[in-house]
Motif scaffolding. Structure first.
Motif, PDB file in Angstrom:
ATOM      1  N   LEU A 284      -4.826   1.691  -9.324  1.00  8.67           N
ATOM      2  CA  LEU A 284      -4.334   1.974  -7.980  1.00  8.67           C
ATOM      3  C   LEU A 284      -3.685   0.753  -7.344  1.00  8.67           C
ATOM      4  N   GLN A 285      -4.249  -0.425  -7.617  1.00 14.15           N
ATOM      5  CA  GLN A 285      -3.642  -1.642  -7.107  1.00 14.15           C
ATOM      6  C   GLN A 285      -2.239  -1.806  -7.672  1.00 14.15           C
ATOM      7  N   GLY A 286      -2.080  -1.462  -8.950  1.00 14.66           N
ATOM      8  CA  GLY A 286      -0.760  -1.521  -9.559  1.00 14.66           C
ATOM      9  C   GLY A 286       0.184  -0.484  -8.997  1.00 14.66           C
TER      10      GLY A 286
ATOM     11  N   ALA B 257       3.631  -1.619  -7.001  1.00 18.10           N
ATOM     12  CA  ALA B 257       4.850  -1.531  -7.809  1.00 18.10           C
ATOM     13  C   ALA B 257       6.108  -1.573  -6.953  1.00 18.10           C
ATOM     14  N   GLN B 258       6.108  -0.842  -5.846  1.00 19.35           N
ATOM     15  CA  GLN B 258       7.228  -0.841  -4.910  1.00 19.35           C
ATOM     16  C   GLN B 258       6.639  -1.071  -3.522  1.00 19.35           C
ATOM     17  N   GLY B 259       6.743  -2.287  -3.054  1.00 18.37           N
ATOM     18  CA  GLY B 259       6.030  -2.678  -1.848  1.00 18.37           C
ATOM     19  C   GLY B 259       6.290  -1.826  -0.634  1.00 18.37           C
ATOM     20  N   ASP B 260       7.508  -1.286  -0.509  1.00 22.27           N
ATOM     21  CA  ASP B 260       7.859  -0.540   0.691  1.00 22.27           C
ATOM     22  C   ASP B 260       7.498   0.936   0.611  1.00 22.27           C
ATOM     23  N   ARG B 261       7.122   1.405  -0.567  1.00 15.74           N
ATOM     24  CA  ARG B 261       6.793   2.819  -0.736  1.00 15.74           C
ATOM     25  C   ARG B 261       5.820   2.985  -1.901  1.00 15.74           C
ATOM     26  N   THR B 262       5.146   4.119  -1.950  1.00 14.06           N
ATOM     27  CA  THR B 262       4.253   4.447  -3.065  1.00 14.06           C
ATOM     28  C   THR B 262       4.783   5.697  -3.741  1.00 14.06           C
ATOM     29  N   VAL B 263       5.144   5.553  -5.020  1.00 14.14           N
ATOM     30  CA  VAL B 263       5.686   6.662  -5.804  1.00 14.14           C
ATOM     31  C   VAL B 263       4.875   6.775  -7.085  1.00 14.14           C
TER      32      VAL B 263
ATOM     33  N   THR C 275      -6.798   0.811  -0.465  1.00 14.06           N
ATOM     34  CA  THR C 275      -5.876  -0.155  -1.064  1.00 14.06           C
ATOM     35  C   THR C 275      -5.125  -0.942  -0.001  1.00 14.06           C
ATOM     36  N   GLY C 276      -5.546  -0.792   1.245  1.00 20.06           N
ATOM     37  CA  GLY C 276      -4.931  -1.556   2.324  1.00 20.06           C
ATOM     38  C   GLY C 276      -5.436  -2.982   2.393  1.00 20.06           C
ATOM     39  N   VAL C 277      -6.435  -3.282   1.568  1.00 18.91           N
ATOM     40  CA  VAL C 277      -6.952  -4.647   1.454  1.00 18.91           C
ATOM     41  C   VAL C 277      -6.756  -5.110   0.014  1.00 18.91           C
ATOM     42  N   THR C 278      -6.756  -6.413  -0.202  1.00 15.26           N
ATOM     43  CA  THR C 278      -6.591  -6.972  -1.539  1.00 15.26           C
ATOM     44  C   THR C 278      -7.789  -7.861  -1.859  1.00 15.26           C
ATOM     45  N   PRO C 279      -8.512  -7.559  -2.961  1.00 17.35           N
ATOM     46  CA  PRO C 279      -8.280  -6.434  -3.867  1.00 17.35           C
ATOM     47  C   PRO C 279      -8.742  -5.109  -3.250  1.00 17.35           C
TER      48      PRO C 279
END
Length: 274
Positions: A8-10, A14-20, A256-260
Motif C-alpha cells: 500500500l505504501q508503494g 507511485a504517483q504522488g498527486d493521485r492514487t491509481v 497511509t496518510g502517515v509514513t510509514p
C-alpha cells in the motif's frame, strides 16, 4: 499485515498527486502462500463509503454537533438502497443523536430517554463510532436493515465527510456519487463517469466533476469542495487465515496518510460478527 502495508505504501507513493490501482491490487481476493496455512487477503479503498462519523462535526471545544450535509447524503444513499423515506429519516436522525454530544433529540431521533425506557436500559454513546457493529444498538436499526446498509458504511476515525476517491471507485459503487448530489447526479451519469475514467486516473477532481456535469464555470456547486478526491488515504485489509481446521478472520483499517503506513484499527470475526 507487513506485506500489505508495504504494498500500500508503494501504491500511494507511485504517483504522488493521485492514487491509481494500475496493478489491480484492490477489490479482489489474493491468495498468499504461507507454510502450513492458507491465507486470503483483500484490500479495499476504505474511503469509498459513507463515513458514519461525518454525521457530526467537532467544534473548538470538542463538542460534536450535527452536520446537515452528511445527514442529507446518508438519506440519499438509503433511498438508493430502497429504504423507505420515513424509516430513513428516523434511522439517520437516531444515528446522528447516538454520536452527537447533546441530549436533545432531532425531529425523528432518539436520545437517552428513549433507550432508558427499553427492557434493558442503556444510554447513547455521545462519541464517534469506533466499530460499525455499534450501530446495532441504535433505535430503528433492525438486523435486515443493518445487513443492507453495512457494505456501504464505514467508521473512519475522524468526523470528516466521506472522501470519495474517483480513481478507485468501482462501477457498482456509483450510488456513492449519487448520494453527494442526488438532484444533479443520476445513477446513469455516475456510472458513465466511472466508466470514462482515464487509464492513468483523473489528475484532479475537477476533471471528473466536469464529466459528472457538476463542474465547469459554475464551480463545484452542490458537492462539498473537498469531498471528491483523486488520492487515497484509508484502506481496509481483510484477512482469512486457515490452519489445521481453524479459521481466523481479521479486518484492519490502514492509514497511509502517515509514513510509514500504520494500522489504525483491528477487529476479528467473520461476516456474522460484523
Amino acid at each position: 499485515e507487513s506485506a500489505a502495508l508495504a504494498r500500500l505504501q508503494g501504491l500511494v507513493g507511485a504517483q504522488g498527486d493521485r492514487t491509481v490501482d494500475a496493478a489491480g491490487l484492490l477489490a479482489r481476493d489474493l491468495p498468499l502462500a504461507v507454510a502450513g496455512a492458507s491465507v486470503t487477503v483483500r484490500i479495499d479503498d476504505a474511503g469509498n463509503c459513507f463515513n458514519v462519523n461525518s454525521l457530526v462535526e467537532q467544534d473548538i471545544d470538542g463538542r460534536l454537533t450535527l452536520r446537515l450535509a452528511a445527514l442529507s447524503q446518508l438519506r440519499a444513499l438509503m433511498a438508493q438502497l430502497g429504504v423507505d423515506t420515513g424509516e430513513a429519516a428516523r434511522l439517520s436522525d437516531a444515528m446522528a443523536d447516538w454520536i452527537d454530544s447533546d441530549s436533545q433529540p432531532l425531529t425523528n431521533g432518539a436520545e437517552d430517554e428513549t433507550y432508558r425506557a427499553m427492557p434493558v436500559p442503556y444510554r447513547t454513546a455521545n462519541r464517534l463510532i469506533v466499530d460499525l457493529t455499534e450501530l446495532r444498538a441504535v433505535r430503528g436499526m433492525t438486523a435486515p436493515l443493518y445487513q443492507r446498509l453495512r457494505p456501504w458504511l464505514c467508521a473512519l476515525p475522524a468526523p470528516e465527510l466521506s472522501p470519495i476517491q474517483l480513481n478507485t471507485l468501482r462501477l457498482d459503487q456509483a450510488p456513492l456519487l449519487v448520494m453527494l448530489a442526488p438532484d444533479a447526479i443520476t445513477p446513469a451519469r455516475a456510472r458513465a463517469a466511472i466508466a470514462a475514467r482515464p487509464a492513468q486516473g483523473w489528475a484532479t477532481s475537477a476533471e471528473a466533476m466536469r464529466v459528472l456535469g457538476i463542474g465547469g464555470g459554475g464551480g463545484i456547486g452542490v458537492v462539498p469542495p473537498t469531498q471528491l478526491t483523486v488520492r487515497s488515504r484509508w484502506f481496509l485489509l481483510t484477512q482469512d487465515v486457515r490452519i489445521e481446521g481453524a479459521t481466523l478472520s481479521e479486518q484492519a483499517l490502514v492509514d497511509t496518510g502517515v509514513t510509514p503506513a500504520r494500522i489504525a484499527f483491528r477487529s476479528w470475526g467473520d461476516d456474522t460478527a460484523r
